[in-house]
Design an enzyme around this catalytic site. Structure first.
Site, short mmCIF file in Angstrom:
data_model
loop_
_atom_site.label_atom_id
_atom_site.label_comp_id
_atom_site.label_asym_id
_atom_site.label_seq_id
_atom_site.Cartn_x
_atom_site.Cartn_y
_atom_site.Cartn_z
N HIS A 140 1.74 4.36 -3.04
CA HIS A 140 1.70 5.83 -2.96
C HIS A 140 2.91 6.43 -3.67
O HIS A 140 2.79 7.44 -4.38
CB HIS A 140 1.70 6.28 -1.50
CG HIS A 140 0.38 6.20 -0.82
ND1 HIS A 140 -0.77 6.78 -1.31
CD2 HIS A 140 0.01 5.62 0.37
CE1 HIS A 140 -1.79 6.56 -0.47
NE2 HIS A 140 -1.33 5.85 0.54
N HIS B 58 0.83 -1.20 0.00
CA HIS B 58 0.00 0.00 0.00
C HIS B 58 0.87 1.26 0.00
O HIS B 58 0.65 2.18 -0.79
CB HIS B 58 -0.91 -0.02 1.23
CG HIS B 58 -1.73 1.21 1.42
ND1 HIS B 58 -3.05 1.29 1.03
CD2 HIS B 58 -1.43 2.42 1.95
CE1 HIS B 58 -3.52 2.49 1.32
NE2 HIS B 58 -2.56 3.19 1.88
N GLU B 59 1.87 1.30 0.88
CA GLU B 59 2.72 2.48 0.98
C GLU B 59 3.60 2.65 -0.25
O GLU B 59 3.81 3.77 -0.73
CB GLU B 59 3.57 2.41 2.25
CG GLU B 59 2.76 2.40 3.54
CD GLU B 59 1.79 3.56 3.64
OE1 GLU B 59 2.16 4.68 3.22
OE2 GLU B 59 0.66 3.36 4.11
N GLU C 124 -5.93 6.92 -1.35
CA GLU C 124 -5.98 5.71 -0.52
C GLU C 124 -6.57 4.53 -1.31
O GLU C 124 -6.07 3.40 -1.21
CB GLU C 124 -6.81 5.96 0.73
CG GLU C 124 -6.11 6.78 1.79
CD GLU C 124 -4.89 6.05 2.34
OE1 GLU C 124 -5.07 5.04 3.04
OE2 GLU C 124 -3.77 6.47 2.05
#
Length: 272
Positions: free
Chosen positions: A148, A144-145, A202
């Protein structure tokens, strides 16, 4: 007269500034189909440089406090998972595997993790210990990070902040005021550590993170259980760093949809 000159000078500078705005596609869509053009007012190189400087400061501060990588076994575990995820970034952008990746564990009880532009990752021990994360769940967090960073969400948010502050920042630049480099670092720090990501960012990071995990051989369904754990620790609400995300039920449904979409990738990877 001076006020009028300043006002029209600011407008002219703003027009010139906005003329330099670029709509870019930072990533390929992947199996999950993230495909959105992004408006950028600052270059990728500038944001990566500011992020590297900010990251170095954070890591050095943690080192001085004795809060950096204290548990060698945990560090080895986290870096091992990262080393499987990083090559999979090529599915979204060909340049990413060659970034100067850094991965560190910060000794803090916070439920937190982040990846700055150019692949600068930190995960907090509290997230792993308090939630008793499995390797699959750590992969979900890190995927997820990393997403980004792949999508250059920090660069996009810095660009949006520059538009918001256009009347001040553009005029300051036009007449030679301020310290643009220091201001950029400050803005990068703010969007990285203080302000939660938008719902759109997100959602994109969720989708791409699930695919990265699957491609690395980690069960993409772990992201669903991870969110349950986060929600339970936060009394039914997301942690502050995820506070703009849609409701718990909506997020679980989206994660389940994306996990199902990439299960064939996971199954094929697991059989190798």
């Amino acid at each position: 007269m001076l006020r009028r000159w300043i006002r029209w000078g600011g407008v002219a500078a703003a027009v010139l500034f906005l003329a330099g705005c670029q709509t870019v596609r930072t990533t390929q869509g992947g199996a999950v189909g993230v495909d959105r053009g992004q408006s950028m007012l600052v270059s990728a190189a500038e944001v990566e440089q500011a992020s590297a400087q900010q990251y170095a400061q954070v890591i050095e501060a943690a080192r001085k406090k004795g809060m950096l990588n204290r548990d060698r076994r945990m560090l080895t575990r986290v870096r091992g998972i990262a080393n499987r995820l990083i090559p999979q970034t090529a599915a979204f952008r060909s340049d990413a595997p060659a970034w100067r990746w850094e991965v560190n564990v910060i000794e803090s009880n916070e439920l937190n993790a982040w990846c700055m532009a150019g692949g600068k990752i930190a995960i907090y021990r509290g997230l792993i210990d308090r939630l008793k994360l499995s390797d699959d769940e750590i992969a979900a967090v890190m995927g997820h990070e990393i997403a980004h960073a792949l999508r250059e969400h920090a660069r996009e948010r810095v660009s949006q902040a520059m538009v918001t502050n256009l009347g001040v920042s553009v005029l300051s630049a036009a007449v030679g005021l301020g310290q643009p480099g220091a201001e950029l670092m400050g803005t990068v720090a703010k969007v990285s550590f203080e302000l939660p990501n938008s719902r759109l960012h997100e959602t994109e990071a969720d989708s791409m993170g699930v695919e990265l995990a699957a491609r690395a051989g980690y069960d993409p369904r772990a992201a669903i259980g991870l969110w349950d754990k986060m929600s339970a620790q936060s009394n039914g609400a997301p942690p502050q760093w995820l506070s703009t995300h849609p409701s718990h039920a909506s997020r679980k449904a989206e994660l389940a949809r994306d996990a199902a979409r990439v299960m064939p990738i996971y199954e094929a990877t697991r059989r190798r």
